[in-house]
Design an enzyme around this catalytic site. Structure first.
Site, PDB file in Angstrom:
ATOM      1  N   LYS A  79       0.863  -1.185   0.000  1.00 56.15           N
ATOM      2  CA  LYS A  79       0.000   0.000   0.000  1.00 56.15           C
ATOM      3  C   LYS A  79       0.890   1.222   0.000  1.00 56.15           C
ATOM      4  CE  LYS A  79      -4.558   0.526   0.381  1.00 56.15           C
ATOM      5  NZ  LYS A  79      -5.513  -0.507  -0.041  1.00 56.15           N
ATOM      6  N   ASN A 124     -19.516   5.368  -5.985  1.00 48.74           N
ATOM      7  CA  ASN A 124     -19.308   4.436  -7.099  1.00 48.74           C
ATOM      8  C   ASN A 124     -19.690   3.000  -6.732  1.00 48.74           C
ATOM      9  OD1 ASN A 124     -18.402   3.476  -9.623  1.00 48.74           O
ATOM     10  ND2 ASN A 124     -16.414   2.974  -8.730  1.00 48.74           N
TER      11      ASN A 124
END
Ligand code: GLU
Length: 415
Positions: A104, A219
């Site tokens: 990440k 979304n």
């Protein structure tokens, strides 16, 4: 002070490893990221001054393949959170069995207060700083909180200039024209649907007579609502950060999406009554989809949850205190690292297509995604059933993941 997110992730690995009988050395390896990098990025701002931004990239474990994980732009980003999320990416990729480890990245910044030019220069500067740390066979970034396909395109461009050749597979979540995959944008919701369908089957719930509530109409949340609706599920409530709407007779999620696009909120949608984010969670529905923030279902409200299935499209919406309460009350939780793994799975497809230089249709993508998500759900659910009474679905997911990574570590001879 409570535990940090990274400490919680380490504890999850410890618990899963101990339950599986994994060797303590392997558990120890998995509790620590293999490599962590902190960088300073000088960026020329629009006012002519140079500002220094701090960025991170953490590669947690690469036993199963190159490390994979998104990149977050956030004002309250911390090294600890990036380490936690890199750890969870190792588990996420292992749950769905794609050939990646976990990583990440993040930059401490507030993109909402920056111009497009400033964001572009910062994104390119980040790649300048980490270029030799990443690569299509090393570590592959992707979008995450407040990053998007445009930012990925700038980053690929910068990387290719540095290495001197095309390398679209270094970053996924790109725009279609520069090697993105068809279906990547809605992959998270699609993956969530496939696991929800399987969960409904195992508890004997008919999707055609089921009801659902969606927290977060962005979304992932709005697309999940439309997909469930197409399966015959009645959407009775949806919220966003400003508030929400409820109609026991059902809401058309397509009309709601158009309304939200026009009004920037779902609030005030005709024919529905107001509902708060907190009240939505406690509705008497079959399927609850938290697709917004972390820590929504806690030790405080867990006992009041009436849903039969919780599909965690957001990262971390259910706290560690809530998990055992939900399990006790027979709520089937599809944990985030399984429910939202459709995103990284289609990132994997994008990377494969970049390597091949040959691109699939959306139908091909979803057909392959469906198979992977179904398998992952059943593998997890079998683990849960095998240990019935003793573990939560989250523990089962962690165990499926740790088992796979531990095997890779073992055959590679790290211990
Ligand atoms: N950011 C997404 C996740 O956390 C996708 C990561 C990826 O596609 O590499 O799963």
């Amino acid at each position: 002070m409570g535990k940090t997110w990274f400490e919680v992730a380490q504890e999850r690995i410890q618990v899963a490893g101990e339950k599986l009988g994994t060797s303590p050395e392997i558990i120890e390896i998995l509790k620590h990221p293999l490599r962590s990098l902190q960088v300073s990025i000088p960026v020329k701002m629009d006012n002519g001054k140079t500002k220094i931004f701090t960025g991170f990239r953490v590669q947690h474990n690469d036993a199963c393949g190159p490390t994979k994980g998104g990149l977050r732009f956030h004002p309250s980003e911390t090294f600890d959170d990036v380490k936690a999320l890199a750890t969870l990416m190792t588990l996420k990729c292992a749950v769905v069995g794609i050939p990646y480890g976990g990583s990440k990245g993040g930059i401490i910044c507030n993109p909402k207060e920056m111009s497009q030019g400033e964001i572009e220069r910062m994104s390119r500067g980040y790649i300048d700083a980490i270029a030799y740390f990443i690569g299509p066979d090393k570590d592959i970034p992707a979008p995450d909180v407040y990053t998007n396909p445009q930012i990925m395109a700038w980053m690929v461009d910068e990387y290719e200039k540095i290495v001197g050749h095309k390398a679209p597979g270094v970053i996924t979540g790109k725009p279609l024209i520069v090697g993105g995959a068809k279906g990547r944008g809605n992959a998270t919701a699609m993956g969530g649907l496939y696991t929800t369908r399987e969960a409904a089957k195992v508890i004997g719930l008919d999707m055609k007579s089921a009801t659902a509530a969606i927290q977060g109409y962005g979304n992932a949340g709005s697309f999940a609502a439309k997909l469930l609706y197409k399966d015959g599920v009645k959407i009775v409530a949806a919220t966003d950060s400003k508030g929400g709407v409820y109609n026991p007779e059902g809401i058309d999620p397509f009309a709601l999406y158009d309304y939200k696009t026009e009004h920037r909120t779902v609030q005030g949608f005709p024919g529905a009554q107001d509902i708060s984010n907190e009240a939505l969670l406690e509705l008497d529905v079959d399927i609850l989809v938290p697709a917004a923030l972390q820590a929504q279902i806690t030790g405080e409200n867990a006992s009041r949850i009436k849903a039969k299935i919780i599909t965690e499209l957001a990262n971390g919406p259910v706290t560690p205190e809530a998990d055992p309460i939900l399990t006790q009350n027979k709520v089937l939780v599809i944990p985030d690292i399984l429910a939202n793994a459709g995103g990284v799975t289609v990132s994997y497809f994008e990377w494969v297509q970049n390597i091949y230089g040959y691109y699939w249709t959306e139908e091909e993508t979803y057909e392959k995604l469906e198979r992977i998500m179904k398998d992952a759900f059943h593998r997890t659910h079998e683990m849960f059933k095998k240990n019935e009474g003793g573990i939560t679905m989250r523990m089962a997911t962690d165990m499926v993941a740790v088992e796979r990574v531990a095997e890779a570590i073992k055959v590679k001879g790290w211990v």
